[in-house]
Design a protein around this motif. Sequence first.
Motif, short mmCIF file in Angstrom:
data_model
loop_
_atom_site.label_atom_id
_atom_site.label_comp_id
_atom_site.label_asym_id
_atom_site.label_seq_id
_atom_site.Cartn_x
_atom_site.Cartn_y
_atom_site.Cartn_z
N GLN A 23 0.83 -1.21 0.00
CA GLN A 23 0.00 0.00 0.00
C GLN A 23 0.86 1.26 0.00
O GLN A 23 0.55 2.23 -0.69
N ALA A 24 1.94 1.25 0.77
CA ALA A 24 2.83 2.41 0.82
C ALA A 24 3.48 2.64 -0.55
O ALA A 24 3.59 3.78 -1.01
N LEU A 25 3.90 1.56 -1.21
CA LEU A 25 4.49 1.68 -2.54
C LEU A 25 3.48 2.22 -3.54
O LEU A 25 3.81 3.09 -4.36
N GLU A 26 2.25 1.73 -3.47
CA GLU A 26 1.22 2.21 -4.39
C GLU A 26 0.94 3.69 -4.17
O GLU A 26 0.77 4.44 -5.13
N ARG A 27 0.92 4.15 -2.92
CA ARG A 27 0.72 5.57 -2.64
C ARG A 27 1.86 6.41 -3.21
O ARG A 27 1.64 7.47 -3.80
N ARG A 28 3.09 5.93 -3.06
CA ARG A 28 4.25 6.66 -3.60
C ARG A 28 4.18 6.73 -5.12
O ARG A 28 4.50 7.77 -5.71
N LEU A 29 3.76 5.65 -5.76
CA LEU A 29 3.64 5.65 -7.22
C LEU A 29 2.57 6.63 -7.69
O LEU A 29 2.76 7.32 -8.69
N VAL A 30 1.45 6.69 -6.98
CA VAL A 30 0.38 7.62 -7.35
C VAL A 30 0.89 9.05 -7.24
O VAL A 30 0.66 9.88 -8.13
N VAL A 31 1.60 9.38 -6.17
CA VAL A 31 2.14 10.73 -6.00
C VAL A 31 3.15 11.03 -7.10
O VAL A 31 3.13 12.11 -7.71
N PHE A 32 4.03 10.08 -7.40
CA PHE A 32 5.04 10.29 -8.44
C PHE A 32 4.39 10.53 -9.80
O PHE A 32 4.75 11.46 -10.52
N LEU A 33 3.41 9.72 -10.14
CA LEU A 33 2.74 9.87 -11.44
C LEU A 33 1.93 11.16 -11.49
O LEU A 33 1.84 11.80 -12.54
N THR A 34 1.36 11.58 -10.37
CA THR A 34 0.62 12.83 -10.32
C THR A 34 1.55 14.01 -10.57
O THR A 34 1.19 14.98 -11.23
N LEU A 35 2.76 13.94 -10.04
CA LEU A 35 3.74 15.01 -10.26
C LEU A 35 4.37 14.94 -11.65
O LEU A 35 4.74 15.97 -12.22
#
Length: 67
Positions: A23-35
């Motif tokens: 879940q933590a990795l998925e959240r980091r990926l979402v933030v990265f892709l959003t940026l």
Amino acid sequence: MASGEASGKLEQMLERAARLETQALERRLVVFLTLLEPVMILLMGGVVLMIVLAILLPIIEINQLVR
């Protein structure tokens, strides 16, 4: 892990830890892709600007030479 071994629930604790890390990795990926999305839009806009300038600047220079 020590508490999991002591309580006899090592498997469940490891599954929970793996789920939390996923879940933590998925959240980091979402933030990265959003940026990354706005950055890519700006880069593509820059490329289009360079192409437009490469086409228009010679036309403008020729126009100024005629005057």
